[in-house]
Design an enzyme around this catalytic site. Structure first.
Site, mmCIF file in Angstrom:
data_model
loop_
_atom_site.group_PDB
_atom_site.id
_atom_site.type_symbol
_atom_site.label_atom_id
_atom_site.label_comp_id
_atom_site.label_asym_id
_atom_site.label_seq_id
_atom_site.Cartn_x
_atom_site.Cartn_y
_atom_site.Cartn_z
ATOM 1 N N ASP A 190 0.898 -1.194 0.047
ATOM 2 C CA ASP A 190 0.121 0.022 -0.129
ATOM 3 C C ASP A 190 0.875 1.249 0.066
ATOM 4 O O ASP A 190 2.106 1.094 0.390
ATOM 5 C CB ASP A 190 -0.894 -0.171 1.310
ATOM 6 C CG ASP A 190 -1.705 1.295 1.229
ATOM 7 O OD1 ASP A 190 -2.231 1.413 0.198
ATOM 8 O OD2 ASP A 190 -2.230 1.597 2.464
ATOM 9 N N ASN A 216 17.306 -41.087 15.203
ATOM 10 C CA ASN A 216 16.498 -40.121 14.673
ATOM 11 C C ASN A 216 16.114 -38.843 15.388
ATOM 12 O O ASN A 216 16.048 -37.817 15.046
ATOM 13 C CB ASN A 216 15.256 -40.562 14.006
ATOM 14 C CG ASN A 216 15.806 -41.481 12.524
ATOM 15 O OD1 ASN A 216 16.891 -41.583 12.191
ATOM 16 N ND2 ASN A 216 14.875 -42.067 12.016
#
Length: 886
Positions: free
Chosen positions: A336, A721
């Site tokens: 804007d 993991n």
């Protein structure tokens, strides 16, 4: 009233109808208003004058939706199979992984989009309404179509309405149009096809009266108002999925297919080799667990959160974690104008006097008043012919009058003293017919008339002009018309100034001949740091596009001053909203013009929303900056919505992903830089985790096919993991990134996290890790002839150590092995020490050894583990230095 299509629509073409016809259609009386009975009837038809509320998604629904993901399906299947086979520890471990993964997703999404609630707050006003001939105050939500409402300066407009009487009324509509100027309201009808931003005989819900007063007839309430339509647009705007989410999903799908294919191959091969079916199923479970990078969501979330914390220290508030990364991928930044690129206040930009012209930088000096009597007279008129308070903190109202007093403050003028020296006797306020404001003042021996207003009116009323040598006959008025046209063409709001000194008190101030002083051009100036930021974005390959509801010439002027429009720009670089065709049905030529336009003026909220979607359709990652209600739909639709924290409306802030608490356009540059750095870090640790996980898959698959001892059990894979892989990956996510990150072009919106080159690199890394694991498994089983449990433990520790050393393989091959972003990252060294410490604890604590099926090893076996792990690092470096991988 019953001429209207009752209950279906309200009067939306009131601007094009005469007042008499509007009153008839609305079935009302300008003097008496509606009766209480009629109000009740209409309220039952049209409902309350409030915006529709959207029920937010429940917490339970948010939580349950986290389980609708393929990665959760695969983990769930692995968990069920583990419980079926009586592997309770593995089953519960997978369950913990599922809860961690879904919990992260839940907390990332657990925020309601409350844009409509914000709009509701803005609509909570009171109104002075005429009913049954009496003026009464009611809640704004109790208004109905046809109500006659009276408003004055300081009021908030309670509903959309037609102006039937205006007493010098001016309204600010910046929240809807983005235009900072106040709009003078008139009563004459207008063409039917005129845009809402130019309907100066209408007022709209939520805007504010800055001057004068007026009488209105309500034509639309609730969701039928302009702000209601914006609310509907905001509710209907669909947020595009964030690029990071999409890419992680694509990656997950590939892993699932890889797992399924390998599981089938392993099962069929095992069956043909005469192996036990249950063993093959357990192997499939191990493969499934190995394939899924359980630590990826955790690491990605922490890396994004750290970026969020960094930006918060720079007054950039990130509402959604993934928004940090999306900022880094922005290719088009829509913004804007008012309050974003500009200061959202009027200042004096140009002063035109006889034989002299000042620009802003030249006249904001302490010596300005002493340079010429013309200069002093202009300041005096600006201070005296002005209704705002001399106290800066009490000034609110007309932006031009505010600018004149701010100018006087800059010059060091004592406004109160000047007004006491010239006390006001009379005022004729500005109106749409005279187009001027006149005040009369008394000095010691004479009277002073001060006038400011439209250039053409003051030129008509002036017979002399003030010069440095005194007053002279005014003979060159045509030249002044041309000068005024030039300033207007530059997008400035212009105002003329004149005066008259006389010994006798004037009997008619309007007929008093005037002395012309000059013309002042006002503008909402660009922020000082915007021009530099625009250049930074250009260097980074980011297109900045201005989308504003303001006048085209005003938008052009600002765009030129900030360097958005460069000298010699093509005419198509600036587009008017009224010529912008339906973006869904335009020709290829139309689309090309739109794609390369830089400034869009006179844009309404629906057009802003469509333009964002148009860019996204053409594969762009779009950011949107805004602060008004009119920006809310586009902010929500954009890939990344950025709202101003100080000047921004609540509606804009609620739908945005990012809030700039200092309102600085340049803060987006910090955010984009951080976002690019984070994506580079994410890409680096994804390659790290994927190569580690792929090595686990290949190791299990090859060992199964080669009838070797199982190198990794499911619980060991989970442990690797979730524990030992997490910390190095997290450390990689905390890197500072490349110095030239803002000199690189943005990535394509469809570019995956792992490109074909990175897939080749990942596979090469994983093959080296796999070779180390299979190598030591084969060596322990065939050469050392150790029990299967010992061979498994040696393979397990080899993989852990090889993966820890693997972090040093990740810098690009052009960089030195000893001097690079990884070796300089203190978090990497801390992560390696922490992971090594965890492994030592696991080995030394009997209970943990038993849970992970770890056996005691000899010093020679540990030396063998070290040799195989270092060998994987050396092999990988040889491949990198030969240029076979990145």
């Amino acid at each position: 009233f019953f001429k209207l299509e009752v209950g279906k629509k309200m009067l939306h073409n009131a601007h094009s109808l005469p007042i008499k016809e509007v009153v008839e259609l609305m079935g009302t009386d300008p003097d008496k208003g509606l009766s209480d009975a009629e109000v009740l009837k209409r309220r039952s038809l049209f409902g309350k004058n409030r915006l529709q509320k959207t029920r937010p998604k429940s917490i339970a629904r948010i939580f349950l939706e986290q389980f609708l993901d393929p990665i959760i399906y695969l983990l769930g299947a692995a968990m069920v199979l583990a419980f079926v086979f009586g592997e309770w520890v593995e089953g519960y471990a997978v369950l913990v992984v599922i809860l961690i993964t879904t919990g992260i997703g839940f907390f990332m999404e657990w925020q309601a989009i409350r844009s409509v609630e914000a709009l509701q707050k803005m609509a909570q006003t009171t109104a002075r309404v005429v009913r049954d001939g009496n003026l009464k105050t009611v809640q704004g939500q109790d208004l109905v179509p046809g109500d006659v409402v009276q408003v004055k300066a300081g009021d908030v407009i309670p509903a959309d309405a037609r102006v039937i009487h205006s007493n010098n009324m001016s309204v600010t509509e910046a929240m809807l149009s983005g235009e900072s100027n106040s709009i003078d309201k008139k009563t004459e009808k207008l063409p039917e096809d005129i845009q809402q931003t130019e309907q100066n005989n209408m007022v709209f819900k939520g805007t504010g009266v800055t001057r004068g007063s007026g009488t209105l007839v309500v034509t639309a309430t609730g969701d039928a108002t302009v702000i209601g339509k914006i609310s509907t647009l905001t509710r209907g705007a669909v947020k595009e999925i964030h690029p990071l989410e999409e890419r992680l999903k694509q990656l997950t799908h590939k892993l699932i297919w890889l797992t399924l294919i390998l599981s089938v191959i392993i099962a069929v091969s095992g069956y043909l080799q005469g192996k036990d079916l249950m063993l093959m199923i357990k192997t499939g479970v191990a493969l499934a667990v190995a394939a899924i990078p359980e630590g990826l969501p955790v690491v990605a979330t922490i890396a994004l959160a750290r970026g969020m914390v960094r930006l918060s220290k720079q007054k950039v508030i990130i509402k959604k974690l993934e928004a940090v990364q999306t900022l880094g991928e922005t290719g088009i930044l829509c913004t804007d104008k008012t309050g974003t690129l500009t200061e959202n206040k009027m200042v004096l930009h140009t002063l035109l006097f006889p034989h002299r012209e000042y620009k802003r930088q030249a006249f904001e000096t302490s010596g300005f008043m002493e340079e010429s009597p013309i200069n002093r007279r202009l300041v005096e008129i600006g201070v005296l012919c002005n209704n705002l308070s001399e106290k800066k903190e009490d000034r609110s109202g007309d932006a031009i009058e505010t600018a004149l007093l701010d100018f006087a403050d800059t010059l060091g003028v004592d406004i109160l003293n000047m007004r006491e020296e010239y006390p006001r006797l009379q005022e004729i306020p500005f109106d749409s017919e005279s187009k001027r404001m006149t005040t009369l003042h008394k000095t010691d021996n004479e009277y002073l008339v001060c006038v400011k207003g439209a250039v053409e009116r003051l030129l008509e009323s002036s017979d002399t002009i003030l010069t440095d040598a005194g007053e002279h006959p005014f003979t060159d008025k045509k030249a002044w018309y041309a000068k005024a046209d030039r300033l207007a063409a530059d997008g400035l709001r212009i105002l003329a100034f004149a005066y008259r000194e006389t010994k006798e008190k004037p009997s008619d101030l309007q007929a008093c001949p005037l002395v012309f002083v000059g013309i002042v051009g006002f503008m909402d100036p660009p922020r000082e740091d915007v021009k530099e930021a625009i250049q930074t974005y250009k260097d980074a390959g980011i297109r900045v596009v201005m989308i504003t509801g303001d006048h085209p010439e005003t938008a052009r002027k600002i765009a030129e001053e900030i360097g958005l429009l460069e000298p010699g720009y093509p005419p198509d670089a600036l587009m008017h909203g009224k010529v912008l065709k339906d973006l869904k049905t335009g020709t290829a030529a139309d689309e090309k013009k739109i794609l390369y336009a830089t400034v869009f003026a006179r844009m309404v909220p629906a057009q802003k929303l469509d333009l964002i979607g148009f860019y996204q359709k053409h594969n762009a990652v779009v950011g949107m900056l805004g602060d008004g209600v009119n920006d809310a739909p586009a902010l929500k639709k954009a890939d990344i919505g950025i709202a101003m924290g100080i000047r921004g409306t609540e509606a804009a802030k609620e739908v945005s992903d990012v809030i700039l608490m200092d309102d600085k356009f340049t803060s987006t540059e910090l955010a984009i830089r951080q976002g690019r750095t984070i994506f580079g870090n994410i890409r680096q640790f994804v390659v790290y985790l994927m190569s580690c996980n792929l090595a686990e898959i290949l190791a299990v698959a090859i060992a199964s096919l080669a009838m070797l001892p199982m190198p990794l059990f499911p619980l060991q894979i989970l442990f690797i993991n979730l524990v030992t892989d997490i910390f190095p990956a997290l450390a990689l996510g905390m890197g500072k990134g490349a110095r030239d990150t803002m000199k690189q072009a943005p990535r394509r919106a469809d570019e995956p996290i792992i490109t074909p080159l990175l897939w080749r690199t990942t596979i090469a890394y994983s093959l080296c890790l796999t070779a180390g694991v299979i190598g030591i498994t084969l060596y322990a089983d065939r050469v050392l002839q150790t029990p299967e449990g010992v061979a498994n433990t040696m393979a397990f520790f080899t993989l852990v150590l090889a993966q820890l050393l693997h972090v040093f393989n990740l810098p690009k091959r052009q960089l030195s092995f000893l001097q690079n972003e990884v070796t300089k990252n203190k978090w990497v060294w801390f992560a390696l020490l922490l992971s090594a410490g965890i492994m030592a604890v696991v080995y030394l604590v009997p209970m943990l050894r038993d849970v992970l099926s770890i056996h005691l090893l000899t010093p020679v076996q540990f030396l063998t583990i070290g040799a195989f792990a270092v060998a994987t690092l050396i092999a990988t470096q040889i491949i990198k230095r030969l240029g076979l991988v990145n």
